[in-house]
Design a protein around this motif. Sequence first.
Motif, PDB file in Angstrom:
ATOM      1  N   GLU A  33    -117.594 -30.782 -33.492  1.00 45.04           N
ATOM      2  CA  GLU A  33    -118.067 -31.165 -34.827  1.00 45.04           C
ATOM      3  C   GLU A  33    -116.914 -31.252 -35.823  1.00 45.04           C
ATOM      4  N   LEU A  36    -114.870 -34.447 -35.070  1.00 45.84           N
ATOM      5  CA  LEU A  36    -115.600 -35.635 -35.493  1.00 45.84           C
ATOM      6  C   LEU A  36    -115.642 -35.733 -37.013  1.00 45.84           C
ATOM      7  N   LEU A  37    -115.828 -34.617 -37.698  1.00 42.39           N
ATOM      8  CA  LEU A  37    -115.866 -34.612 -39.161  1.00 42.39           C
ATOM      9  C   LEU A  37    -114.554 -35.106 -39.751  1.00 42.39           C
ATOM     10  N   ALA A  39    -112.183 -36.897 -38.256  1.00 39.80           N
ATOM     11  CA  ALA A  39    -111.940 -38.295 -37.898  1.00 39.80           C
ATOM     12  C   ALA A  39    -112.807 -39.250 -38.720  1.00 39.80           C
ATOM     13  N   LEU A  40    -114.090 -38.925 -38.877  1.00 37.75           N
ATOM     14  CA  LEU A  40    -114.991 -39.802 -39.630  1.00 37.75           C
ATOM     15  C   LEU A  40    -114.631 -39.839 -41.111  1.00 37.75           C
ATOM     16  N   SER A  41    -114.317 -38.702 -41.687  1.00 37.25           N
ATOM     17  CA  SER A  41    -113.969 -38.681 -43.115  1.00 37.25           C
ATOM     18  C   SER A  41    -112.686 -39.455 -43.374  1.00 37.25           C
ATOM     19  N   GLY A  43    -111.647 -41.949 -41.507  1.00 38.59           N
ATOM     20  CA  GLY A  43    -111.988 -43.350 -41.317  1.00 38.59           C
ATOM     21  C   GLY A  43    -112.682 -43.936 -42.534  1.00 38.59           C
ATOM     22  N   LEU A  44    -113.649 -43.202 -43.094  1.00 39.30           N
ATOM     23  CA  LEU A  44    -114.346 -43.676 -44.288  1.00 39.30           C
ATOM     24  C   LEU A  44    -113.397 -43.733 -45.492  1.00 39.30           C
ATOM     25  N   LEU A  89    -119.674 -33.978 -44.507  1.00 38.56           N
ATOM     26  CA  LEU A  89    -119.066 -35.265 -44.194  1.00 38.56           C
ATOM     27  C   LEU A  89    -118.946 -36.128 -45.440  1.00 38.56           C
ATOM     28  N   ALA A  93    -115.425 -37.201 -46.990  1.00 36.96           N
ATOM     29  CA  ALA A  93    -115.125 -38.633 -47.065  1.00 36.96           C
ATOM     30  C   ALA A  93    -114.757 -39.036 -48.487  1.00 36.96           C
ATOM     31  N   SER A 348    -106.824 -41.912 -38.929  1.00 42.71           N
ATOM     32  CA  SER A 348    -108.071 -41.811 -38.182  1.00 42.71           C
ATOM     33  C   SER A 348    -107.866 -42.066 -36.693  1.00 42.71           C
TER      34      SER A 348
END
Length: 402
Positions: A33, A36-37, A39-41, A43-44, A89, A93, A348
């Motif tokens: 988690e 992923l958090l 990487a996603l933040s 990316g956004l 998230l 982000a 990212s």
Amino acid sequence: MLAITMVDKTGNGLWTATQALYFTYVTGLSLTEVGLLIALSAGLGIAGAPIAGRVADRLPVTRVLIAAQLLRALAGLALLTTDHYALLLVCAALASVGDRGANVLTKLYATRITGSQRVRYQALNRTVGNTGFAIGGLAAAAALGIGTTAAYQSLLVGNAISSLAAALLTLRCGDAPSPSRVVTGSGSERVPVKPANPWRDRTYLLYVASETVLFLDDAVFMVGLPLWIVHATHAPHGLAPLLLVLNNVMVVALQIPMAKFGATTRAARRLLLPLAAAFAVGTLAMSASAVGSQWLAITALVLAAVALTLAEIIHATISWELSVALAPDEAQGAYLGVHGVAASAQRSAGPLIVTGVIAAGPAGWTLMGAGLVASCFAQSRLVRNKLPEAPLSVPSITVSHQ
């Protein structure tokens, strides 16, 4: 602005190296988690750079910068209020959007203020930033020695306070001249010029794509070196932080002296050849470190760290000059915002790419080096006939915001 950089990067140093631990020990997320958090933040957050750059072509850059700094501070503080994954998230982000936007706006402000001295100023700014980051990192290490929830939360609060302080300091900065409007008529008539669209500029987009590859040196130091040392070499695990210290010391010591070699657009393009050589030496040394005794591994890893740090310093000099030189005066903000996508995308995707390289073994580093060298030559060929003879930082006629 240098004082703002020092304050801002000190706060970044408090949070960047400890965010994974905060999400693990304070909010109770699993390792998957957390990864992923982050990487996603990241990316956004890529959207922050082009949005901030576009807005800064229409509004005073200092006002937009203050907004980005406040967004980052408030989003960071909001992380303290929840342990719900979706809300974490969103907050992370938004903080990433503010961070990437602030980075681009700081560069744009420096470009407009310093003119033809932009590379020298950016070198000084990066040196100050690395110093601040190191101070923040040392403070974070001291707080982590306590290991309590309050200690982790204090680091997050400290980062938010640094962003708020940076915003207050930015209020004292005069706004930079904006080239987004030029005189096109007779007398004193001022006619707005429709800015160029970087998303329709094929050359610039290809340049940004090559930049995304060249920015991978960051992921190599932050992710590649520690994991490679632990999983593939006989070197002691304690070597990893020492190599990061070496990287920081070299950047602080050499960034300003080496900036003079890329002070013009043509000189910056010529630096792509030594950049390719530094990448080749560094990645080959990484490959060699997996073969042989402990001392051979240590020697190869030190050589790799030195070569890749030189690559980082050289690329920073090239990037500062070419990203501005290729941008039309009236759309500097929009173009630099798109250029900011390269560093954001690397944040990212870079860890995933470097992890794949490590999984491939020594051959993975050789292949990565070949890709970096090819990107250097591709970029050199791409910009060869696109660079102006004179710097573009100082437009012949500008209209300042009143």
